[in-house]
Each structure stands twice: as C-alpha cells, then as structure tokens.
Design a protein around this motif. Sequence first.
Motif, PDB file in Angstrom:
ATOM      1  N   ALA A  39       0.830  -1.210   0.000  1.00  0.00           N
ATOM      2  CA  ALA A  39       0.000   0.000   0.000  1.00  0.00           C
ATOM      3  C   ALA A  39       0.865   1.261   0.000  1.00  0.00           C
ATOM      4  O   ALA A  39       0.527   2.276  -0.619  1.00  0.00           O
ATOM      5  CB  ALA A  39      -0.926  -0.001   1.215  1.00  0.00           C
ATOM      6  N   TYR A  40       1.990   1.202   0.697  1.00  0.00           N
ATOM      7  CA  TYR A  40       2.905   2.349   0.737  1.00  0.00           C
ATOM      8  C   TYR A  40       3.445   2.645  -0.663  1.00  0.00           C
ATOM      9  O   TYR A  40       3.454   3.796  -1.102  1.00  0.00           O
ATOM     10  CB  TYR A  40       4.060   2.060   1.694  1.00  0.00           C
TER      11      TYR A  40
ATOM     12  N   ALA B 247      -3.920  -4.476   4.707  1.00  0.00           N
ATOM     13  CA  ALA B 247      -3.783  -3.559   3.575  1.00  0.00           C
ATOM     14  C   ALA B 247      -4.822  -2.439   3.642  1.00  0.00           C
ATOM     15  O   ALA B 247      -4.530  -1.286   3.283  1.00  0.00           O
ATOM     16  CB  ALA B 247      -3.914  -4.325   2.265  1.00  0.00           C
ATOM     17  N   GLY B 248      -6.038  -2.759   4.101  1.00  0.00           N
ATOM     18  CA  GLY B 248      -7.083  -1.743   4.198  1.00  0.00           C
ATOM     19  C   GLY B 248      -6.724  -0.641   5.180  1.00  0.00           C
ATOM     20  O   GLY B 248      -6.919   0.560   4.912  1.00  0.00           O
ATOM     21  N   LEU B 249      -6.185  -1.006   6.336  1.00  0.00           N
ATOM     22  CA  LEU B 249      -5.752  -0.007   7.321  1.00  0.00           C
ATOM     23  C   LEU B 249      -4.629   0.860   6.759  1.00  0.00           C
ATOM     24  O   LEU B 249      -4.567   2.070   7.018  1.00  0.00           O
ATOM     25  CB  LEU B 249      -5.290  -0.706   8.607  1.00  0.00           C
ATOM     26  N   ALA B 250      -3.746   0.245   5.973  1.00  0.00           N
ATOM     27  CA  ALA B 250      -2.654   1.004   5.368  1.00  0.00           C
ATOM     28  C   ALA B 250      -3.193   2.064   4.415  1.00  0.00           C
ATOM     29  O   ALA B 250      -2.722   3.212   4.415  1.00  0.00           O
ATOM     30  CB  ALA B 250      -1.712   0.058   4.631  1.00  0.00           C
ATOM     31  N   TYR B 251      -4.187   1.717   3.601  1.00  0.00           N
ATOM     32  CA  TYR B 251      -4.778   2.699   2.688  1.00  0.00           C
ATOM     33  C   TYR B 251      -5.464   3.828   3.453  1.00  0.00           C
ATOM     34  O   TYR B 251      -5.432   4.992   3.032  1.00  0.00           O
ATOM     35  CB  TYR B 251      -5.761   2.022   1.734  1.00  0.00           C
TER      36      TYR B 251
ATOM     37  N   LEU C  38      -2.447   6.018   4.926  1.00  0.00           N
ATOM     38  CA  LEU C  38      -1.644   6.697   3.912  1.00  0.00           C
ATOM     39  C   LEU C  38      -2.420   7.773   3.163  1.00  0.00           C
ATOM     40  O   LEU C  38      -1.816   8.663   2.554  1.00  0.00           O
ATOM     41  CB  LEU C  38      -1.089   5.672   2.925  1.00  0.00           C
ATOM     42  N   GLY C  39      -3.751   7.695   3.208  1.00  0.00           N
ATOM     43  CA  GLY C  39      -4.557   8.693   2.508  1.00  0.00           C
ATOM     44  C   GLY C  39      -5.012   9.850   3.371  1.00  0.00           C
ATOM     45  O   GLY C  39      -5.652  10.787   2.876  1.00  0.00           O
ATOM     46  N   LEU C  40      -4.706   9.819   4.659  1.00  0.00           N
ATOM     47  CA  LEU C  40      -5.133  10.900   5.555  1.00  0.00           C
ATOM     48  C   LEU C  40      -4.526  12.231   5.111  1.00  0.00           C
ATOM     49  O   LEU C  40      -3.329  12.338   4.868  1.00  0.00           O
ATOM     50  CB  LEU C  40      -4.711  10.591   6.995  1.00  0.00           C
TER      51      LEU C  40
END
Length: 274
Positions: free
Chosen positions: A98-99, A195-199, A202-204
């Motif tokens: 995701a990063y 992966a969902g938490l990463a998105y 990272l989008g905040l």
Amino acid sequence: MEPLFMIILLVTGIFVGLFAGLLGIGGCFIMIPIQYWILTAMGIDPTIAIRVAFGTNLMVVLPTILSGVLKHHKKGIVLWNQAITLGVIGAIGGFGGAYVASYLSGTILKTMFGLTMLIGALRMITAKPIRVEGEPNKNTLTYIFLGIIIGFVTGLIGIGGGVLVIPIMLIFLNFNMHEAIGTSSAMIMFTSLGAGLAYMLLGLGQAGLPPYSIGYFNILQWGLLAATSIPMARFGAHFAHKIPAKSLMTLFIAIMAYMGLKMIGIFSWLGLPL
C-alpha cells in the motif's frame, strides 16, 4: 452521490457477496472497476479514484468474507494453520504494498491490477489437473515466503489476495478446489485488514478525496456495498459445496479474464461496449 450510483453499488454488493462465498475471493475484480467508474464519473481525479477503490474494496472484503468463512468452517474445508500463517504474514506485507501504491499513478495501478487478473487466469488454464489424491503442502516456511509476496501484491493493487492465492494453492501446494476456496477465504480476513488499514492511514490529509472518506477509504461506498455483500456471502458459500470443482474453476477463470481485459482497457481500445 446520485441515486443511480447508490443502486449500482447495492447491486454490485450482491454479486460481490455471491462470489466471495462461492469462490473464496473478495470480489475485487467486480468492486474495483465499478467503484473506479463511479468515482471518476463524480469528478474525482483518476489516481485518487483508483486508490479509494482499492482501499474501500479491502474494507468491504473483511466482513463479507467472514460471513462465508463461517459456512466453510462448518464444512471442514478451512485449513487454519496455513490460512493463519499466510494471513498474518500477508497483512504485514500489505502495508508495504500500500505504501508503494500511494506513490504510483492511477494508470499504472489500473494496468497492474488488470495484468494480475490475466496472468492468474492464464496460469490456471495451463495448470495441472485439480488434485485427486495426497495432502496439501504443510511446510510453514513455504507459507511464510508466499505470505510476504501475496501480502505485498495485495496492498499494491488493493485486493484481498484470493485471486492470487487460489491458483498458487491449486498449482503448487496440492490443494483441491474446495480446500483452496475455504482456506483462501480465511486468509483474506487478515490480508484485507492489514492492507485496508494502510490505505486509510496513507490517505489521511490527501486533497481531492470524495465526501465521507477516511484516507483512501470511503464510508458511504463501503456501507452500500457491505449492506448486500455480507448476507449474500453465506448464500454463495452454501452453494459452493454443491457445485463440481471443475465448474467452479472454469467460472473463476472466466471472471478473472474479463475483468483483467476491462481494467487494461482492451475493450475500449477495440470499441466494444463490454
């Protein structure tokens, strides 16, 4: 959001849940193209749109696939040791994927998603026959290695991982089709969460997100998709045990091939309304 878009998402959720329970996959090949189309039709930048489609898809997958896993567990086709190893390692790898995805353009991400679908479908077509005897691979190191790879790709192209792990289980790990469906379903619970938490994280603070978003996770789209996908997943899981393994695999390959071509843009290039 326009009422038509809301209806489309509710209907999409029905098919997502059906295929999640039936084939042990998260339904990414259905959700992502439709979410992407709706978001771009709303005026969202394509690069932001594909990332939101990825992030939201992953969070829809979590409760949807859980509903199907409960049914598969009762049928005894979930190999929990393998599923947990793949899932936990995959969840960690999902953060890395995701990063990397947060720095890539929408065109690249969309093309990568489509190519992954096509490669998976092609490899299943050319695979050896479904196992009729013997036991699935039980080597823990094998699952750790695969978990890292599957998790990274999961985060990179916003999928739960079922479309990747099922071909691997069938071709290399000596699973039969029903075991692959059940075990893949359980694994996806972990990989989609990571992966969902990463998105989301990272989008905040990202500019241009659609309303009701937490990072690259859109609450409104999630609610509409999950409302119909969760109950339908149990329905799909029930019928998975009544359909021959060869028929399930044929259906799985056909759907992967279609959505892969769709996301790459082959149909648009040929001028076909598909």
